[in-house]
Design a protein around this motif. Structure first.
Motif, PDB file in Angstrom:
ATOM      1  N   ASP A   1      31.201  53.168  35.663  1.00  0.00           N
ATOM      2  CA  ASP A   1      32.327  54.100  35.733  1.00  0.00           C
ATOM      3  C   ASP A   1      33.457  53.742  34.774  1.00  0.00           C
ATOM      4  OD1 ASP A   1      31.028  55.543  37.667  1.00  0.00           O
ATOM      5  OD2 ASP A   1      31.975  54.491  39.343  1.00  0.00           O
ATOM      6  N   GLY A   2      33.243  52.752  33.944  1.00  0.00           N
ATOM      7  CA  GLY A   2      34.268  52.373  32.980  1.00  0.00           C
ATOM      8  C   GLY A   2      34.939  51.060  33.349  1.00  0.00           C
ATOM      9  N   PHE A   3      35.563  50.449  32.355  1.00  0.00           N
ATOM     10  CA  PHE A   3      36.165  49.139  32.551  1.00  0.00           C
ATOM     11  C   PHE A   3      37.341  49.163  33.519  1.00  0.00           C
ATOM     12  CE2 PHE A   3      33.498  48.195  29.070  1.00  0.00           C
ATOM     13  CZ  PHE A   3      33.376  46.806  28.975  1.00  0.00           C
ATOM     14  N   ALA A   4      37.999  50.292  33.669  1.00  0.00           N
ATOM     15  CA  ALA A   4      39.166  50.378  34.541  1.00  0.00           C
ATOM     16  C   ALA A   4      38.778  50.462  36.017  1.00  0.00           C
ATOM     17  CB  ALA A   4      40.017  51.586  34.158  1.00  0.00           C
ATOM     18  N   SER A   5      37.545  50.800  36.289  1.00  0.00           N
ATOM     19  CA  SER A   5      37.116  51.015  37.674  1.00  0.00           C
ATOM     20  C   SER A   5      37.015  49.698  38.446  1.00  0.00           C
ATOM     21  CB  SER A   5      35.764  51.728  37.691  1.00  0.00           C
ATOM     22  OG  SER A   5      35.266  51.819  39.003  1.00  0.00           O
ATOM     23  N   ASP A   6      37.323  49.772  39.733  1.00  0.00           N
ATOM     24  CA  ASP A   6      37.165  48.630  40.636  1.00  0.00           C
ATOM     25  C   ASP A   6      35.955  48.819  41.545  1.00  0.00           C
ATOM     26  OD1 ASP A   6      39.340  47.286  39.637  1.00  0.00           O
ATOM     27  OD2 ASP A   6      40.730  47.960  41.196  1.00  0.00           O
ATOM     28  N   ASP A   7      34.936  49.525  41.049  1.00  0.00           N
ATOM     29  CA  ASP A   7      33.804  49.845  41.909  1.00  0.00           C
ATOM     30  C   ASP A   7      32.935  48.622  42.224  1.00  0.00           C
ATOM     31  OD1 ASP A   7      33.045  49.731  39.230  1.00  0.00           O
ATOM     32  OD2 ASP A   7      31.283  50.993  39.555  1.00  0.00           O
ATOM     33  N   LYS A   8      33.016  47.568  41.435  1.00  0.00           N
ATOM     34  CA  LYS A   8      32.206  46.381  41.691  1.00  0.00           C
ATOM     35  C   LYS A   8      33.068  45.296  42.350  1.00  0.00           C
ATOM     36  CE  LYS A   8      28.724  45.388  39.098  1.00  0.00           C
ATOM     37  NZ  LYS A   8      27.804  44.979  38.018  1.00  0.00           N
ATOM     38  N   TYR A   9      32.546  44.724  43.415  1.00  0.00           N
ATOM     39  CA  TYR A   9      33.308  43.701  44.136  1.00  0.00           C
ATOM     40  C   TYR A   9      33.582  42.484  43.259  1.00  0.00           C
ATOM     41  CZ  TYR A   9      29.330  40.528  44.777  1.00  0.00           C
ATOM     42  OH  TYR A   9      28.307  39.651  44.558  1.00  0.00           O
ATOM     43  N   THR A  10      32.694  42.208  42.308  1.00  0.00           N
ATOM     44  CA  THR A  10      32.861  41.036  41.461  1.00  0.00           C
ATOM     45  C   THR A  10      34.143  41.113  40.627  1.00  0.00           C
ATOM     46  OG1 THR A  10      31.340  42.167  39.951  1.00  0.00           O
ATOM     47  CG2 THR A  10      30.444  40.366  41.272  1.00  0.00           C
ATOM     48  N   LYS A  11      34.548  42.324  40.256  1.00  0.00           N
ATOM     49  CA  LYS A  11      35.792  42.458  39.496  1.00  0.00           C
ATOM     50  C   LYS A  11      36.988  42.126  40.376  1.00  0.00           C
ATOM     51  CE  LYS A  11      38.651  45.679  36.875  1.00  0.00           C
ATOM     52  NZ  LYS A  11      38.876  47.088  36.471  1.00  0.00           N
ATOM     53  N   LYS A  12      36.952  42.579  41.616  1.00  0.00           N
ATOM     54  CA  LYS A  12      38.067  42.292  42.518  1.00  0.00           C
ATOM     55  C   LYS A  12      38.144  40.805  42.842  1.00  0.00           C
ATOM     56  CE  LYS A  12      36.663  45.610  45.354  1.00  0.00           C
ATOM     57  NZ  LYS A  12      36.592  46.538  46.504  1.00  0.00           N
ATOM     58  N   VAL A  13      36.986  40.177  42.972  1.00  0.00           N
ATOM     59  CA  VAL A  13      36.970  38.734  43.205  1.00  0.00           C
ATOM     60  C   VAL A  13      37.506  37.993  41.986  1.00  0.00           C
ATOM     61  CG1 VAL A  13      35.486  36.732  43.574  1.00  0.00           C
ATOM     62  CG2 VAL A  13      35.090  38.814  44.887  1.00  0.00           C
ATOM     63  N   ALA A  14      37.079  38.404  40.798  1.00  0.00           N
ATOM     64  CA  ALA A  14      37.518  37.753  39.568  1.00  0.00           C
ATOM     65  C   ALA A  14      39.037  37.818  39.424  1.00  0.00           C
ATOM     66  CB  ALA A  14      36.844  38.396  38.365  1.00  0.00           C
ATOM     67  N   ARG A  15      39.606  38.933  39.822  1.00  0.00           N
ATOM     68  CA  ARG A  15      41.062  39.100  39.740  1.00  0.00           C
ATOM     69  C   ARG A  15      41.766  38.060  40.615  1.00  0.00           C
ATOM     70  NH1 ARG A  15      41.656  44.750  40.989  1.00  0.00           N
ATOM     71  NH2 ARG A  15      41.498  45.271  38.775  1.00  0.00           N
ATOM     72  N   VAL A  16      41.251  37.870  41.809  1.00  0.00           N
ATOM     73  CA  VAL A  16      41.824  36.878  42.719  1.00  0.00           C
ATOM     74  C   VAL A  16      41.606  35.464  42.187  1.00  0.00           C
ATOM     75  CG1 VAL A  16      41.720  35.925  45.060  1.00  0.00           C
ATOM     76  CG2 VAL A  16      41.563  38.392  44.715  1.00  0.00           C
ATOM     77  N   MET A  17      40.436  35.217  41.601  1.00  0.00           N
ATOM     78  CA  MET A  17      40.139  33.880  41.091  1.00  0.00           C
ATOM     79  C   MET A  17      41.036  33.513  39.908  1.00  0.00           C
ATOM     80  SD  MET A  17      37.825  32.649  43.100  1.00  0.00           S
ATOM     81  CE  MET A  17      38.769  33.542  44.355  1.00  0.00           C
ATOM     82  N   ILE A  18      41.363  34.483  39.063  1.00  0.00           N
ATOM     83  CA  ILE A  18      42.282  34.218  37.958  1.00  0.00           C
ATOM     84  C   ILE A  18      43.654  33.836  38.508  1.00  0.00           C
ATOM     85  CG2 ILE A  18      43.504  35.258  36.009  1.00  0.00           C
ATOM     86  CD1 ILE A  18      40.974  36.965  35.537  1.00  0.00           C
ATOM     87  N   ALA A  19      44.115  34.586  39.506  1.00  0.00           N
ATOM     88  CA  ALA A  19      45.401  34.266  40.128  1.00  0.00           C
ATOM     89  C   ALA A  19      45.357  32.877  40.771  1.00  0.00           C
ATOM     90  CB  ALA A  19      45.751  35.327  41.174  1.00  0.00           C
ATOM     91  N   MET A  20      44.238  32.533  41.390  1.00  0.00           N
ATOM     92  CA  MET A  20      44.084  31.227  42.025  1.00  0.00           C
ATOM     93  C   MET A  20      44.110  30.111  40.983  1.00  0.00           C
ATOM     94  SD  MET A  20      40.971  29.877  44.454  1.00  0.00           S
ATOM     95  CE  MET A  20      39.855  29.557  43.067  1.00  0.00           C
ATOM     96  N   THR A  21      43.459  30.330  39.844  1.00  0.00           N
ATOM     97  CA  THR A  21      43.442  29.328  38.774  1.00  0.00           C
ATOM     98  C   THR A  21      44.840  29.099  38.226  1.00  0.00           C
ATOM     99  OG1 THR A  21      41.175  29.950  38.190  1.00  0.00           O
ATOM    100  CG2 THR A  21      42.445  28.752  36.533  1.00  0.00           C
ATOM    101  N   GLN A  22      45.574  30.174  38.021  1.00  0.00           N
ATOM    102  CA  GLN A  22      46.946  30.032  37.544  1.00  0.00           C
ATOM    103  C   GLN A  22      47.796  29.266  38.555  1.00  0.00           C
ATOM    104  OE1 GLN A  22      48.058  34.139  36.871  1.00  0.00           O
ATOM    105  NE2 GLN A  22      47.416  34.079  34.720  1.00  0.00           N
ATOM    106  N   ARG A  23      47.604  29.557  39.809  1.00  0.00           N
ATOM    107  CA  ARG A  23      48.348  28.856  40.862  1.00  0.00           C
ATOM    108  C   ARG A  23      48.007  27.364  40.867  1.00  0.00           C
ATOM    109  NH1 ARG A  23      52.579  28.837  44.697  1.00  0.00           N
ATOM    110  NH2 ARG A  23      51.991  27.409  46.365  1.00  0.00           N
TER     111      ARG A  23
END
Length: 362
Positions: free
Chosen positions: A113-135
């Motif tokens: 559905d395109g790069f902007a879509s959040d249809d895959k759970y892995t993208k939502k997890v990756a977003r949280v993991m990036i925030a966790m790494t920065q923290r």
């Protein structure tokens, strides 16, 4: 063949198997404390060489200018890294792809559905993991992760799921006539060095905040509840630490006064903060992903795959033996405005331990 010959043959076999399980001497000894205290690390050159090869950091992607339009102005739905330049954003995405999903590539997180879509759970997890790494790098840098720092590669090593993760262990199935809630021990597991110590040191200590202690700090019967059982649970956690870092007890403790903070090496304070960092990661970041994870990414009790010390260290006293990957990816060194907004739960900074707060046992 008579009985004595059979016994002799069996004995020779046992000796051969025993020697096969040992490494060829000599070993190297690194003294880490005063003479006479036994504070030394024993290193097997063969195993150490293998560990160094397994903990090699990848080459960095060439840096790009930080100037130019922002990623949030060029791309849609960039929630955490929107303040990066479009060039920096693309470079970091390329690095994360190599660190986490080199075989599947971008499609591991992005669907049809395109790069902007959040249809895959892995993208939502990756977003949280990036925030966790920065923290982890900003809040816990001076306390635990510096100067090496952490990136996605520290844990993932080219795999979508890190090799060393854990979930709550329900224990073995028990016969109906036996106790349905065993004490959590006497079942050898790799998590605790194949010993019969309690087989799940993670849930009470790296998710919960159970007291880590082997000796009471008051005299009986004045409320002292430090039992042999609690000691065994503490030893279970210490076995995990030792395996994860490839060290022995004296890496963090003075052998003449294990509980005395004033006589302990600085590494003990690093470990104290590390425990609390891992708890925060498991509760405030990974725990928030459980609602959209598939069952294949959960344990038998329905909890998500969580972090422990070996997730990052993987047998090295410093992850990747201190390779400073973070300097090549400064976008992961501090929390972005987007990552702070993403994590709504407030997290407090840990304070230096006192004898009472630390419990004297970590």
């Amino acid at each position: 063949m008579n009985k004595s010959m059979r016994l002799l043959g069996a004995g020779a076999l046992l000796v051969t198997l025993g020697l096969a399980g040992c490494e060829k001497p000599p070993v190297e000894v690194v003294q880490r404390g005063y003479r006479g205290t036994g504070m030394a690390q024993v290193i097997s050159p063969g195993s150490f060489k293998e560990s160094v090869a397994a903990n090699k950091a990848p080459d960095a992607i060439p840096a790009v200018p930080a100037s130019g339009p922002k990623a949030k102005d060029v791309y849609q739905n960039v929630q955490v890294l929107g303040d990066l330049s479009a060039g920096e954003f693309g470079r970091l995405m390329a690095a994360i792809t190599e660190w986490v999903s080199p075989e599947e590539g971008c499609t591991y997180c992005h669907g049809t559905d395109g790069f902007a879509s959040d249809d895959k759970y892995t993208k939502k997890v990756a977003r949280v993991m990036i925030a966790m790494t920065q923290r982890a790098n900003e809040e816990w840098g001076e306390k635990h992760t510096a100067p090496t720092g952490v990136t996605c590669y520290t844990c993932h090593r080219g795999q979508p799921v890190p090799e060393y993760v854990w979930t709550e262990n329900p224990g073995p199935k028990m016969a109906a006539a036996l106790a349905k809630h065993p004490t959590g021990q006497n079942i050898a597991t790799a998590a605790v060095g194949s010993t019969s110590l309690p087989y799940d040191p993670f849930t009470p200590y790296l998710e919960g905040d159970a007291d880590i202690r082997m000796a009471g700090d008051t005299a009986l019967p004045t409320g002292n509840r430090k039992s042999i059982k609690q000691t065994e649970w503490t030893y279970s956690l210490m076995m995990h630490f030792s395996q994860s870092l490839g060290v022995n007890c004296t890496y963090c403790h003075n052998s003449r006064a294990f509980a005395d903070w004033e006589q302990s090496p600085p590494t003990r304070l690093k470990a104290w903060h590390g425990i609390r960092m891992v708890r925060e990661m498991n509760n405030d970041y990974i725990g928030d992903t459980v609602d959209y994870l598939p069952d294949t990414r959960k344990g038998p009790m329905g909890d998500p795959l969580k972090l422990a010390c070996n997730t990052c260290h993987q047998g090295a006293y410093k992850p990747l033996y201190g390779a400073p990957m973070l300097k090549d990816y400064p976008n992961l060194a501090t929390q972005s405005a987007g990552s702070k907004k993403l994590i709504s739960a407030s997290v407090s900074s840990a304070q230096l331990p006192t004898a009472a707060a630390a419990g004297g046992g970590e």
